[in-house]
Design a protein around this motif. Structure first.
Motif, PDB file in Angstrom:
ATOM      1  N   THR A 191      17.652  52.416  36.097  1.00 15.31           N
ATOM      2  CA  THR A 191      16.950  51.333  35.271  1.00 15.31           C
ATOM      3  C   THR A 191      17.522  51.211  34.190  1.00 15.31           C
ATOM      4  OG1 THR A 191      14.929  52.359  36.597  1.00 15.31           O
ATOM      5  CG2 THR A 191      14.657  50.735  34.548  1.00 15.31           C
ATOM      6  N   ASN A 192      17.720  52.315  33.385  1.00 13.63           N
ATOM      7  CA  ASN A 192      18.449  52.273  32.005  1.00 13.63           C
ATOM      8  C   ASN A 192      19.835  51.460  32.098  1.00 13.63           C
ATOM      9  OD1 ASN A 192      17.925  53.307  29.479  1.00 13.63           O
ATOM     10  ND2 ASN A 192      17.600  55.263  30.295  1.00 13.63           N
ATOM     11  N   LEU A 193      20.514  51.861  33.085  1.00 12.89           N
ATOM     12  CA  LEU A 193      22.008  51.162  33.213  1.00 12.89           C
ATOM     13  C   LEU A 193      21.691  49.820  33.400  1.00 12.89           C
ATOM     14  CD1 LEU A 193      24.059  53.796  34.863  1.00 12.89           C
ATOM     15  CD2 LEU A 193      23.974  53.361  32.697  1.00 12.89           C
ATOM     16  N   ILE A 194      20.958  49.372  34.324  1.00 12.17           N
ATOM     17  CA  ILE A 194      20.663  47.980  34.922  1.00 12.17           C
ATOM     18  C   ILE A 194      20.383  47.140  33.587  1.00 12.17           C
ATOM     19  CG2 ILE A 194      18.970  46.674  35.959  1.00 12.17           C
ATOM     20  CD1 ILE A 194      21.124  46.993  37.765  1.00 12.17           C
ATOM     21  N   SER A 195      19.283  47.769  32.864  1.00 10.56           N
ATOM     22  CA  SER A 195      18.660  46.926  31.892  1.00 10.56           C
ATOM     23  C   SER A 195      19.765  46.786  30.669  1.00 10.56           C
ATOM     24  CB  SER A 195      17.394  47.610  31.188  1.00 10.56           C
ATOM     25  OG  SER A 195      17.735  48.791  30.812  1.00 10.56           O
ATOM     26  N   ASN A 196      20.698  47.838  30.638  1.00  7.75           N
ATOM     27  CA  ASN A 196      21.486  47.717  29.604  1.00  7.75           C
ATOM     28  C   ASN A 196      22.504  46.614  29.796  1.00  7.75           C
ATOM     29  OD1 ASN A 196      21.703  49.242  27.376  1.00  7.75           O
ATOM     30  ND2 ASN A 196      22.758  50.842  28.016  1.00  7.75           N
ATOM     31  N   ALA A 197      23.073  46.674  31.199  1.00  6.90           N
ATOM     32  CA  ALA A 197      23.741  45.723  31.895  1.00  6.90           C
ATOM     33  C   ALA A 197      23.279  44.291  31.642  1.00  6.90           C
ATOM     34  CB  ALA A 197      24.133  45.962  33.446  1.00  6.90           C
ATOM     35  N   PHE A 237      29.480  51.146  34.598  1.00 11.95           N
ATOM     36  CA  PHE A 237      29.059  52.477  34.557  1.00 11.95           C
ATOM     37  C   PHE A 237      29.135  52.986  35.865  1.00 11.95           C
ATOM     38  CE2 PHE A 237      28.028  52.847  30.079  1.00 11.95           C
ATOM     39  CZ  PHE A 237      27.765  51.492  29.523  1.00 11.95           C
ATOM     40  N   THR A 238      29.752  54.260  36.040  1.00 14.07           N
ATOM     41  CA  THR A 238      29.712  54.779  37.492  1.00 14.07           C
ATOM     42  C   THR A 238      29.289  56.263  37.001  1.00 14.07           C
ATOM     43  OG1 THR A 238      31.835  53.941  37.733  1.00 14.07           O
ATOM     44  CG2 THR A 238      31.241  55.763  38.922  1.00 14.07           C
ATOM     45  N   VAL A 291      27.450  50.665  38.389  1.00  9.68           N
ATOM     46  CA  VAL A 291      26.614  49.475  37.857  1.00  9.68           C
ATOM     47  C   VAL A 291      27.542  48.783  37.091  1.00  9.68           C
ATOM     48  CG1 VAL A 291      24.614  48.873  36.414  1.00  9.68           C
ATOM     49  CG2 VAL A 291      24.541  50.931  37.723  1.00  9.68           C
ATOM     50  N   LYS A 292      27.761  47.379  37.815  1.00  8.81           N
ATOM     51  CA  LYS A 292      28.840  46.638  37.112  1.00  8.81           C
ATOM     52  C   LYS A 292      28.220  45.222  36.345  1.00  8.81           C
ATOM     53  CE  LYS A 292      33.218  45.735  39.437  1.00  8.81           C
ATOM     54  NZ  LYS A 292      33.570  45.778  40.968  1.00  8.81           N
ATOM     55  N   ASP A 293      28.663  44.949  35.522  1.00  6.76           N
ATOM     56  CA  ASP A 293      28.144  43.473  34.690  1.00  6.76           C
ATOM     57  C   ASP A 293      29.360  42.750  34.434  1.00  6.76           C
ATOM     58  OD1 ASP A 293      28.922  44.220  31.956  1.00  6.76           O
ATOM     59  OD2 ASP A 293      27.196  45.584  32.056  1.00  6.76           O
ATOM     60  N   GLY A 303      19.231  55.162  25.282  1.00  3.97           N
ATOM     61  CA  GLY A 303      19.392  55.076  26.784  1.00  3.97           C
ATOM     62  C   GLY A 303      20.548  55.817  27.477  1.00  3.97           C
ATOM     63  N   LEU A 304      21.706  55.584  27.026  1.00  8.82           N
ATOM     64  CA  LEU A 304      23.085  56.020  27.453  1.00  8.82           C
ATOM     65  C   LEU A 304      23.146  57.743  27.383  1.00  8.82           C
ATOM     66  CD1 LEU A 304      25.266  53.367  26.850  1.00  8.82           C
ATOM     67  CD2 LEU A 304      24.554  53.915  29.356  1.00  8.82           C
TER      68      LEU A 304
END
Lengths: 171, 917
Positions: free
Chosen positions: B491-497, B624-625, B561-563, B597-598
């Motif tokens: 969730t953290n990574l996605i919301s960051n992305a 982010f992997t 998680v790729k943006d 978050g990170l």
């Protein structure tokens, strides 16, 4: 200032005191929260109170006090019995008290119960006695404060009823 | 008279000589020796008995030295000069004396001439009788000896007193007689003087031997030196050009003279330090400059001793080096002390440094602890009231509301959740950092996690972004891990992305990778096995009932998680995972966020044994992997549904999406969020079968039935299917258990319950087919009240019993969908009750229960229902203490999950969704 002020009727009967009473209640609650006497579980309890059971909280608390007093009596009795050290019974009573206290959000009582149980597990009778005294003290404090709270609540409800007489009858 | 004078003179002379016995100008010449005048303390030296042995002298060399070395010669010259000076002085005095004498003589001669002129005429007549001139010469000589200072002395009577008449014979006779007397006296005096002169000369000769005097002086100096040095731990020596000893003074000699003289250090001693001292002496000799050095000797002769050595070169008159003077002083004790002191000082310094370092560390630690504690406390303080707000909003959402109100409420809830999340982040971080964080191992389905995360993100998406999830085929259906934390990370990574992406898409890719920490064979095996289990549904590993995993395999999953967002400048990458750090100051201003978050993600991933990395290109996007190990769970049958994510779950998630691999969420307009129909369900032709589209704002569609009060369930159980949501049409009617209509149930009324805790059996009530049957096993009134009330809020009803034995009986009578079991109870605790129930499920009989004293009271119903009731009933423990060990205890006894007391609406709801829906 207030128009009702000159009528000679107590303010809260006119509903003007409602705000003050609510503030008082909140202040008292926040004090209890701040002191760690209560925790959020008490809020949960309040949330469970709705129109279908307007006195839910005070009912539960009354039962809690009734039960807890029994348990405290038992605990004292068990501890004062010099010949018998009934480890199991003490544990059961404590568990019950702890469970019910945590259910109503009496955080401090619950914590003291936990400490008490630790003392029981260590077979430390003097620590148990101390814990019991603290527990009784905490219990009385909680009881007084909650009584105070319910009194204010009652006044408030009365005030609300005066202000909106229809509401009570509609229910 | 003359004799007296002579004595005086001699005395003076003696004083002069005595004073010269000690070379006065030694004192003046350089104050090398501060010696008292020897005259007064002569006896002192005589009292001392000098042992002259220690001084070993090569006399030949000494002579050589005194004659060749510059110092020796100057010393000698100096002594000679002194002596010469003294002699000169004596000579001068004598000369002066002589001068005065000759002067007197001249005066006498003059007088004599006068007399002669007076008596010229008589001279020849008395010539025979008179003394020859030699007598006068004698007088002359006598007068010569008289020292000058007696010049004032009147030698002669100017006039002779003669009674006789002048110029008569008598007169002349008398005068002649008188003169003769005078002459005799004069001769006598002359004799005396000449004697004295001889004596004086003799004495002078005796004194004048310089060698004797010098040797005396030297001896005296030697005596003084001996006196001074007699107890000093000093060795003095002289060595020649070849560093052979020519002279050594050692008060504590351990070697004889012949062992030393003519030998070098190396020849005499053996052991540590000898070579060094020799080299040092040689160095001094070569350089021609005096030097000091401390040398520690370690010789057999005198053991370990430290000497302070002073070596000075000796030059000959032409400036050639002819040897060295050497002086050594034993300072072993001092060195030891000094070393000890130095060591002590060093230790003290080290100690001090350590102390200050420690203090600093303590200070920092305290500060950090306090800061963390404060943060945690603050977060906790904020969380408590906030959770109140959110919970109240949740309850509000279950009341009758119109559409708009519901929408607003859902926004309110999601915002509240967001803030809660943030605070939880902070608490998590402090938990991880303080090492308190414990990971849970639960079964979960990675596909569903991805789906839910995307779904959640899509629900709050306010941008035109496509969210995609790709899950590789070989990902196991179920794995075991801490799903909550994994979700948190995702969730953290996605919301960051999403936050940093303005157009394009955000993508999650999940695939199996080889174990990064082991040999390449193993992971292949893993993936192979897991894919088998996935595709064929083959049970590789039968999981035991109590949940112990005997043969577990580990699979490593990589999640990208790729943006296509703004990317991260390379310079900011190193700080990216640090706390409260963001890529730049303007980033924080523009995008907000705490920068926690990170940091949390990284710490969580590392806590779970994996690693989190990032690769990014500015203006192109970031990836982010994280790679994490999971245990692979092997499901025994598909109906054993352990879906963890009831909260956002919709009922469509049935078997067909278990293996679905691709999810896509198309962008929608902002407005659509608030339309009641919410989602745009779109099917992308490219993925006709696998595509999973998620409605973005679907309201929990679970059937809702409202019972007016507690009694209604006893008398007239009815199901009211209340479709509050127009788009929610699903009402579950086919629950597996709901077909047995004649289930016996005990649902005690409040009134009965409070009057007595005794069990009321045999009341058979036909239950609603649509409502799950829940049993609460709880002994405490207050807890029962609260739990019951909460259940009512959740529109569920439940049966209540007071202890484990009653629970077993209740299970014997009625098939429940869920049992909430208190652990600590009188009569029979929850653990035992669970064991008994599980044993029945396994064996189909109640033998164990009978053994434990719980008789099946209704054998008829038991027989009838035995087949159907043998389905595994989910049992959720309720524990008062949230310690992990008690959780383990619960699992070991066959419980499926546990709730920590106090029971909250939230965890009750979750529990229901997980096990009943």
């Amino acid at each position: 200032m207030l128009k009702g002020a000159k009528t000679g009727v107590p303010l809260w009967l006119l509903g003007f005191g409602a705000v003050r009473l609510r503030t008082d209640m909140n202040r008292l609650l926040s004090l209890l929260f701040h002191q760690g006497v209560l925790d959020e579980q008490f809020l949960q309890l309040q949330q469970l109170q709705d129109q279908s059971s307007p006195n839910f909280v005070s009912e539960v608390i009354t039962i809690y006090f009734h039960e807890s007093e029994k348990q405290l009596r038992n605990l004292r009795h068990l501890l004062l019995d010099r010949e018998m050290w009934d480890y199991v019974k003490l544990g059961i009573h404590l568990n019950q008290l702890m469970g019910s206290s945590s259910s109503i959000g009496a955080k401090r009582v619950r914590n003291i119960c936990a400490a008490f149980r630790g003392a029981v597990e260590q077979n430390n009778r003097s620590a148990c006695m101390r814990a019991l005294e603290v527990l009784e003290h905490e219990y009385c404090y909680l009881k007084n404060k909650l009584h105070e709270l319910f009194q204010i609540e009652q006044q408030r409800v009365l005030g609300d009823a005066v202000r909106y007489p229809g509401v009570v009858h509609q229910q | 008279m003359v004799h007296e004078m002579e004595d005086e003179y001699v005395e003076d002379m003696e004083v002069e000589v005595l004073s010269s016995m000690w070379p006065e100008d030694i004192d003046e010449a350089g104050k090398k020796f501060n010696v008292e005048r020897p005259g007064s303390h002569d006896n002192m030296l005589e009292d001392l008995a000098f042992v002259e042995e220690p001084s070993i002298v090569d006399f030949k060399r000494l002579v050589e030295l005194t004659s060749y070395s510059e110092k020796g010669s100057s010393q000698l010259a100096y002594l000679v000069q002194n002596w010469e000076y003294k002699q000169e002085n004596a000579v001068r005095l004598l000369r002066e004396e002589l001068e005065s004498l000759s002067k007197q003589q001249r005066e006498v001669e003059l007088k004599k001439l006068e007399i002669f002129e007076q008596h010229k005429f008589e001279e020849h007549s008395y010539a025979g009788d008179k003394r020859p001139v030699s007598v006068l010469d004698g007088v002359y000589e006598i007068f010569q000896d008289i020292p000058r200072k007696r010049n004032d002395f009147i030698v002669e009577d100017k006039r002779l007193k003669i009674d006789a008449e002048y110029d008569t014979l008598v007169y002349w006779k008398q005068q002649a007689l008188e003169l003769r007397k005078q002459l005799e006296a004069s001769v006598q005096r002359e004799k005396m003087l000449s004697e004295k002169l001889e004596e004086s000369i003799e004495k002078l000769e005796k004194q004048s031997s310089p060698v004797e005097e010098l040797s005396q002086i030297l001896k005296r100096a030697d005596n003084f030196l001996h006196f001074v040095l007699q107890n000093a731990p000093v060795v003095i020596g002289h060595q020649d050009k070849e560093l052979r000893y020519r002279f050594i003074y050692n008060h504590f000699p351990s070697l004889r003279e012949e062992d030393i003289i003519g030998k070098t250090d190396v020849e005499i001693f053996k052991g540590g330090g000898v070579k060094e001292s020799q080299d040092f002496k040689r160095e001094v000799l070569e350089r021609g400059v005096a030097a000091k050095r401390e040398i520690t000797f370690e010789t057999e002769l005198f053991g370990a001793k430290t000497f302070l050595i002073y070596v000075e070169p000796v030059f000959s008159k032409d400036g050639e080096k002819i040897g060295v003077n050497y002086m050594g002083m034993e300072i072993t004790d001092q060195v030891k002390k000094r070393e000890k002191v130095a060591k002590l000082r060093e230790e003290i310094a080290v100690q001090k440094a350590k102390e200050s370092e420690l203090n600093k560390t303590i200070h920092i630690t305290e500060e950090t602890m306090r800061a963390k504690q404060m943060l945690a406390t603050m977060s906790h303080e904020i969380r408590s009231p906030l959770s109140g707000v959110v919970s109240m909003a949740e309850i509000l959402s279950t009341t009758k509301l119109d559409k708009d109100q519901k929408q607003l409420l859902s926004v309110m809830l999601s915002s509240g959740d967001l803030v809660l999340q943030l605070i939880n982040d902070i608490l998590d971080l402090s938990k991880v950092e303080s090492g308190v964080m414990k990971l849970e191992a639960t079964k979960f389905r990675p596909r569903e996690v991805i789906k839910h995360v995307l779904q959640t993100a899509a629900a709050s998406l306010k941008k035109m972004l496509t969210l995609e999830g790709h899950v590789a085929d070989d990902i196991p259906i179920e794995v075991i891990g801490d799903v909550l934390r994994i979700r948190q990370i995702l969730t953290n990574l996605i919301s960051n992305a999403i936050k940093f992406t303005h157009k394009g898409k955000v993508q999650i890719n999940l695939y199996v990778v080889v174990d990064p920490y082991s040999d390449p064979q193993e992971p292949n095996l893993n993936t192979g096995r897991s894919s088998v289990s996935t595709q064929n549904g083959v049970i590789l590993d039968e999981r035991a009932e109590n949940g112990s995993h005997s043969h577990e395999t580990v699979v490593w999953l990589r999640c990208d998680v790729k943006d296509t967002g703004i990317g991260i400048p390379e310079i900011a990458l190193p700080n990216l995972f640090k706390k409260y750090m963001q890529a730049g100051a303007d980033t924080a201003r523009k995008y907000g966020g705490t920068g926690l978050g990170l940091a949390i993600c990284k710490q969580l991933v590392e806590l779970m044994g994996g690693h989190l990395t990032v690769s990014s290109k500015e203006h192109v996007g970031s990836t982010f992997t994280f790679v994490l190990p999971y245990k692979v769970s092997h499901v025994c049958d598909s109906s054993d549904d352990t879906d963890e994510f009831g909260d956002m779950n919709d009922n469509e998630s049935t078997d067909d999406d278990i293996s679905c691999g691709i999810f896509q969420f198309q962008p929608h307009t902002l407005g659509s969020l608030f339309t009641s129909n919410g989602p745009h369900k779109e099917r992308i032709s490219a993925f006709p079968d696998d595509l999973y589209t998620i409605p973005c704002s679907e309201v929990n569609p679970k059937e809702i039935s409202i019972l007016d009060d507690d009694h209604s369930c006893l008398t007239s159980p009815s199901s009211k299917c209340n479709s509050e949501n127009e788009n929610t049409t699903c009402t579950k009617t086919e629950k597996q258990n709901c077909d047995d209509v004649s289930v016996a149930s005990r649902s005690p009324s409040d009134h009965n319950f409070y009057n007595s805790g005794e069990a009321r059996n045999g009341e058979e009530v036909i239950k609603s087919v649509t409502k799950p049957k829940i049993l609460l096993v709880e002994d405490h009134v207050v807890n029962v009240m609260v739990a019951k009330r909460m259940m009512r809020q959740l529109n569920q009803d439940m049966d209540i019993v007071n202890n484990g034995a009653e629970a077993v009986r209740a299970v014997q009578n009625c098939a429940y969908d869920l049992i909430l079991m208190d652990v600590c109870m009188p009569v029979m605790d929850g653990l035992q009750a669970t064991r008994l129930i599980r044993s029945f499920e396994k064996t189909g009989n109640w033998d164990e229960a009978t053994k434990a004293g719980v008789e099946p009271h209704n054998s008829l119903s038991f027989n009838q229902k035995s087949e159907k009731s043998r389905r595994r009933i989910p049992i959720v423990a309720m524990t008062a203490n949230a310690m992990s060990e008690s959780a383990e205890e619960c699992f070991e006894n066959g419980m499926d999950s546990f709730i920590t007391k106090p029971v909250t609406l939230q965890n009750l709801k979750q529990c229901l969704e997980q096990y009943v829906e």
